[in-house]
Scaffold this motif. Structure first.
Motif, PDB file in Angstrom:
ATOM      1  N   TYR A   1       2.635  -5.663  11.488  1.00  0.00           N
ATOM      2  CA  TYR A   1       1.523  -4.965  10.784  1.00  0.00           C
ATOM      3  C   TYR A   1       0.236  -5.347  12.023  1.00  0.00           C
ATOM      4  O   TYR A   1      -0.580  -4.756  12.105  1.00  0.00           O
TER       5      TYR A   1
ATOM      6  N   GLN B   1       2.438   1.711  10.031  1.00  0.00           N
ATOM      7  CA  GLN B   1       2.149   0.207  10.155  1.00  0.00           C
ATOM      8  C   GLN B   1       0.869   0.093  10.101  1.00  0.00           C
ATOM      9  O   GLN B   1       0.346  -0.884   9.357  1.00  0.00           O
TER      10      GLN B   1
ATOM     11  N   ARG C   1      -0.434   0.669   6.457  1.00  0.00           N
ATOM     12  CA  ARG C   1      -0.123  -0.444   5.767  1.00  0.00           C
ATOM     13  C   ARG C   1      -0.814  -1.686   5.683  1.00  0.00           C
ATOM     14  O   ARG C   1      -1.260  -2.637   4.986  1.00  0.00           O
ATOM     15  N   ALA C   2      -1.029  -2.008   7.266  1.00  0.00           N
ATOM     16  CA  ALA C   2      -1.969  -3.299   7.443  1.00  0.00           C
ATOM     17  C   ALA C   2      -3.247  -3.118   6.754  1.00  0.00           C
ATOM     18  O   ALA C   2      -3.851  -4.054   6.312  1.00  0.00           O
TER      19      ALA C   2
END
Lengths: 175, 240
Positions: free
Chosen positions: A119, A150, A153-154
């Motif tokens: 991430y 990614q 979500r990061a």
């Protein structure tokens, strides 16, 4: 390159244009000023040696990042740095910020460091280096769709950290 | 078909600065979307600020001098075979690799020799100036300072890794030529311990705060610098 002075001039342009961003990126991935400087030094040393192979100046940034990532993998991946300078970094302009704002930035920095590499790396490429999702996809060798997941979500994890650690005054609107 | 809110937030979270027309149309489609986009922009501002770490002032100059350093390394490589046996060369090459592969040294002696092989010679070659102001700036990070007699002869200084965190690598322009000193703020050493590696001599010094290694050739009589180093790297005023 026609001669040594042209070569040096081209190299200087690479240093001026990308040195700062590459250093910041290196600091974030290895967490340590001395190691980051070493990484930058090795990256540019390799770039200097291979400068004649760089045909497309527009690809210079991507070329340097690829060198840096390979160098990092080659030299640092087997160890975890024993200390981190990111925690103790002092950004002069931030001394004038309100305490809550400074806390937010500190929490974000901590959060970035604790993100899983899958991430953290695309996020840093996007935010530090200004890469597009397509460019990240090419650099990391994963699909654009995976990169977008990614990145999403990061950011979600970072927002959760801000929320969980009690900074709500200035960022309540974010959630 | 119009974009639903969860898809909008997913795209926004992946690329808040996207100028994708579909995303922009969705943003303008309702106050809820507009608010989410504004929140994302604010978060992005914070994030951009958080990652913008300060860059060392000398960094770009150091990068720009890389070709000269490469040239120094190359000339070192041309010189070493004349001076060293092939076996020793292999050992040095392996140690140079080890420096980067594995920073966990078995002893302070291992660390000092690895460190010196890494960039000792290159820094010696650069020690032709006076950097007293930088000396105090770098050492202040470790709550120590260099007294004037020492600060006045430092020709080059930089941060470096040590077995226990960050330290400082200096080159002194001593009466007997350039001598390397590595300051280790958190590494205990056996005071006065001497050892040799690759034809160099090293002397460990216990300081009031931290420790140091002095590295030079046998002709430079580095033991004569013991008192200077021991007495001149001292806790900064007010340091606990």
């Amino acid at each position: 390159m026609s001669n040594e002075s042209d070569r040096q001039e081209s190299f200087n342009e690479l240093a001026n244009a990308y040195g700062a961003d590459l250093y910041r990126y290196a600091m974030w991935i290895c967490g340590n000023d001395a190691l980051a400087k070493d990484l930058i030094q090795e990256t540019y040393l390799r770039a200097w040696k291979a400068l004649d192979k760089l045909q497309d100046r527009g690809a210079a940034k991507s070329w340097l990042i690829t060198i840096l990532r390979r160098e990092y993998a080659r030299t640092f991946e087997r160890k975890v740095p024993k200390f981190t300078d990111v925690d103790s970094v002092v950004v002069p302009e931030e001394s004038e910020l309100e305490p809550d704002d400074r806390v937010e930035l500190d929490l974000l920095r901590q959060g970035i460091q604790t993100l899983a590499p899958k991430y953290r790396e695309p996020l840093l490429m996007q935010v530090v280096l200004g890469y597009s999702c397509e460019e990240i996809s090419r650099e990391l060798g994963v699909s654009k769709s995976a990169v977008m997941t990614q990145l999403f979500r990061a950011r979600e994890q970072l927002k959760e950290k801000l929320q969980k650690d009690g900074v709500t005054g200035n960022v309540h609107g974010l959630f | 078909m119009s974009m639903d809110f969860s898809e909008f937030k997913r795209l926004l979270g992946a690329d808040p600065r996207s100028r994708d027309p579909e995303l922009l149309r969705a943003r303008a489609s309702s106050p809820e979307f507009e608010q989410a986009a504004a929140d994302a922009e604010r978060f992005e501002g914070l994030l951009a600020r958080a990652v913008k770490l300060p860059v060392p002032e000398q960094l770009i100059d150091e990068i720009r001098s890389t070709p000269q350093q490469a040239s120094t390394r190359a000339s070192e490589r041309r010189w070493w075979p004349m001076a060293m046996a092939a076996g020793l060369l292999i050992a040095i090459g392996a140690a140079g690799l080890t420096w980067r592969m594995n920073p966990s040294w078995d002893s302070v002696e291992d660390y000092v020799s690895d460190h010196y092989r890494h960039d000792g010679a290159a820094l010696l070659a650069k020690a032709d100036g006076r950097v007293a102001n930088e000396v105090q700036t770098l050492l202040a990070e470790f709550n120590v300072e260099a007294l004037p007699d020492l600060a006045a002869i430092v020709g080059v200084i930089k941060y470096c890794p040590t077995p226990d965190g960050k330290g400082v690598h200096m080159v002194l322009n001593s009466e007997n030529g350039p001598v390397t000193v590595i300051y280790m703020p958190d590494t205990p050493v056996t005071d006065h311990m001497q050892f040799t590696f690759d034809g160099r001599e090293a002397l460990l010094v216990e300081l009031k705060s931290g420790s140091a290694a002095i590295i030079g050739s046998s002709a430079q009589q580095i033991s004569n610098l013991y008192a200077l180093i021991q007495g001149s790297i001292v806790p900064a005023p007010g340091a606990t």
